[in-house]
Design a protein around this motif. Sequence first.
Motif, PDB file in Angstrom:
ATOM      1  N   ALA A 179      58.371  41.176  69.313  1.00 10.01           N
ATOM      2  CA  ALA A 179      59.255  42.440  69.507  1.00 10.01           C
ATOM      3  C   ALA A 179      60.526  42.091  70.030  1.00 10.01           C
ATOM      4  N   GLY A 180      61.264  41.035  69.384  1.00 11.82           N
ATOM      5  CA  GLY A 180      62.485  40.703  69.678  1.00 11.82           C
ATOM      6  C   GLY A 180      62.790  39.762  70.901  1.00 11.82           C
ATOM      7  N   ARG A 181      61.658  39.463  71.705  1.00 13.41           N
ATOM      8  CA  ARG A 181      61.793  38.495  72.869  1.00 13.41           C
ATOM      9  C   ARG A 181      61.800  37.164  72.623  1.00 13.41           C
ATOM     10  N   LEU A 182      61.380  37.015  71.560  1.00 11.45           N
ATOM     11  CA  LEU A 182      61.172  35.434  71.217  1.00 11.45           C
ATOM     12  C   LEU A 182      62.352  34.782  69.994  1.00 11.45           C
ATOM     13  N   ASP A 183      63.122  33.834  70.262  1.00 10.03           N
ATOM     14  CA  ASP A 183      63.864  33.227  69.500  1.00 10.03           C
ATOM     15  C   ASP A 183      63.394  31.767  69.168  1.00 10.03           C
ATOM     16  N   ILE A 184      64.017  31.160  67.887  1.00 15.03           N
ATOM     17  CA  ILE A 184      63.764  29.931  67.444  1.00 15.03           C
ATOM     18  C   ILE A 184      65.041  29.353  67.040  1.00 15.03           C
ATOM     19  N   LEU A 185      65.292  28.247  67.849  1.00 16.39           N
ATOM     20  CA  LEU A 185      66.501  27.338  67.569  1.00 16.39           C
ATOM     21  C   LEU A 185      66.190  26.017  66.857  1.00 16.39           C
ATOM     22  N   ALA A 186      66.520  26.068  65.633  1.00 11.95           N
ATOM     23  CA  ALA A 186      66.167  24.712  65.098  1.00 11.95           C
ATOM     24  C   ALA A 186      67.269  23.485  65.469  1.00 11.95           C
ATOM     25  N   VAL A 187      66.865  22.371  65.945  1.00  6.55           N
ATOM     26  CA  VAL A 187      67.759  21.348  66.439  1.00  6.55           C
ATOM     27  C   VAL A 187      67.334  20.303  65.479  1.00  6.55           C
ATOM     28  N   ARG A 188      68.379  19.578  65.083  1.00  8.18           N
ATOM     29  CA  ARG A 188      68.355  18.278  64.263  1.00  8.18           C
ATOM     30  C   ARG A 188      67.472  17.128  65.064  1.00  8.18           C
ATOM     31  N   PRO A 189      66.606  16.641  64.394  1.00  7.76           N
ATOM     32  CA  PRO A 189      65.654  15.767  65.399  1.00  7.76           C
ATOM     33  C   PRO A 189      66.523  14.433  65.664  1.00  7.76           C
ATOM     34  N   ASP A 190      67.404  13.851  64.942  1.00  8.94           N
ATOM     35  CA  ASP A 190      68.462  13.081  65.371  1.00  8.94           C
ATOM     36  C   ASP A 190      69.767  13.280  66.173  1.00  8.94           C
ATOM     37  N   THR A 191      69.297  14.512  67.222  1.00 12.92           N
ATOM     38  CA  THR A 191      70.346  14.599  68.076  1.00 12.92           C
ATOM     39  C   THR A 191      70.270  13.661  69.128  1.00 12.92           C
ATOM     40  N   PRO A 192      71.704  13.260  69.910  1.00 14.43           N
ATOM     41  CA  PRO A 192      71.769  12.434  70.827  1.00 14.43           C
ATOM     42  C   PRO A 192      71.021  12.978  72.150  1.00 14.43           C
ATOM     43  N   GLY A 193      70.330  12.083  73.086  1.00 10.35           N
ATOM     44  CA  GLY A 193      69.959  12.645  74.384  1.00 10.35           C
ATOM     45  C   GLY A 193      71.000  13.443  75.025  1.00 10.35           C
ATOM     46  N   PRO A 194      72.153  12.934  75.107  1.00 16.18           N
ATOM     47  CA  PRO A 194      73.241  13.664  75.840  1.00 16.18           C
ATOM     48  C   PRO A 194      73.418  14.951  75.570  1.00 16.18           C
ATOM     49  N   ALA A 195      73.571  15.156  74.069  1.00 21.07           N
ATOM     50  CA  ALA A 195      73.765  16.547  73.300  1.00 21.07           C
ATOM     51  C   ALA A 195      72.616  17.389  73.547  1.00 21.07           C
ATOM     52  N   PHE A 196      71.291  16.967  73.501  1.00 23.14           N
ATOM     53  CA  PHE A 196      70.194  17.880  73.853  1.00 23.14           C
ATOM     54  C   PHE A 196      70.375  18.154  75.258  1.00 23.14           C
ATOM     55  N   ARG A 197      70.642  17.398  76.243  1.00 24.62           N
ATOM     56  CA  ARG A 197      70.767  17.801  77.553  1.00 24.62           C
ATOM     57  C   ARG A 197      71.786  18.788  77.789  1.00 24.62           C
ATOM     58  N   ASP A 198      73.046  18.843  77.251  1.00 18.48           N
ATOM     59  CA  ASP A 198      73.995  19.950  77.189  1.00 18.48           C
ATOM     60  C   ASP A 198      73.466  21.233  76.453  1.00 18.48           C
ATOM     61  N   THR A 199      72.471  21.094  75.546  1.00 20.15           N
ATOM     62  CA  THR A 199      71.773  22.163  74.943  1.00 20.15           C
ATOM     63  C   THR A 199      70.950  22.757  75.924  1.00 20.15           C
ATOM     64  N   LEU A 200      69.985  22.053  76.400  1.00 22.98           N
ATOM     65  CA  LEU A 200      69.154  22.633  77.475  1.00 22.98           C
ATOM     66  C   LEU A 200      69.654  23.169  78.590  1.00 22.98           C
ATOM     67  N   THR A 201      70.767  22.704  79.087  1.00 24.16           N
ATOM     68  CA  THR A 201      71.748  23.046  80.382  1.00 24.16           C
ATOM     69  C   THR A 201      72.255  24.557  79.962  1.00 24.16           C
ATOM     70  N   ASP A 202      72.675  24.658  78.766  1.00 23.32           N
ATOM     71  CA  ASP A 202      73.337  25.915  78.340  1.00 23.32           C
ATOM     72  C   ASP A 202      72.498  26.967  78.272  1.00 23.32           C
TER      73      ASP A 202
END
Length: 334
Positions: A179-202
Amino acid sequence: MAFSDGTPDDGAAAPERPDYTPAAWPEPVPLLPRQPLDPLGTVLIPPSERRLFTRAPAPQAQPPAPPGGPTPAALLAVPTPSPATAPAARQDRAAHPRALRLPFGGGTEARRRRLVERIRTPLRSCHRIALLGRPAEGVPVTLGALLAQHRPDPVIVLDLADASRVSHADRRILDRSAAGRLDILAVRPDTPGPAFRDTLTDLSGRYPMILSDTTAAAGDVQLTAVELADQLVICEHASADGARNASALIDHLTSRGHGGLVRGGTVVFVPSPPTERPVADRQLLAHFRTLCRDVVLLPAHTPGTPGRRRPHAHLAYLELAALVGDALAIRHTA
């Protein structure tokens, strides 16, 4: 003359003792002759008593009713179902199967309500879940859909695999149950670790619950997800190779200082492919319950709404979501 204790003897005679001799003795009971034995050593049953062990004869047909009307015996007779009406009775039972399953329905429903109550554990801050191990189709999306369905908190699933893996059936799960409370965000599997950390923090400032599927991501991304995780879910096949991989991953995480996450995590096993040797469920449960909080055995993935899955499959996914809810309470009470 006196007694030994000093009491004087007055010479009185001792009282007479009562006589218990019976007035008449009973007559001796004659011994009955032994019953004959058959060649097997059992007692033969006399013909006069064999009627107790034989089937009663079939009732005789009632004579036709007189012209004046039915007799009282005919009014009290119970009609015997004819062979023609027997299939109709079986069809009626098949059309109403709930009548035969009433004693067992209440237990399943009560168990489902208890699991839903555990899923609804209150959450006070962002809770990040890292999914490690082997990719399992449908597990991240179904888990996220159940959490969003039974909780008021928004949930986001970070899919670090191919974006096409989120099938249309999985998207129907989101539209119908979350009911609109779940979202899916596709992230590239080759994303660097620091970029993924920034995504999680945001995302931690916008979503109370984040589920990161890093089963197909690089090693630095998985390490980042574990470092920022509040809970671990390890997914593997229920096979010999899957058990070895799960044990090796647990040992690796423990050696890197994440033993607390491992002990509070959950191991999920999905059916093994035909190319791998399966392992008995009792062996998986007995071994991995000593290494982590609990183990869940999931059936094969069948796309569809979580509430409309097969009963045993729906309960298995509910149990996994309930274990996630238990971790919320353990985290805040520790």
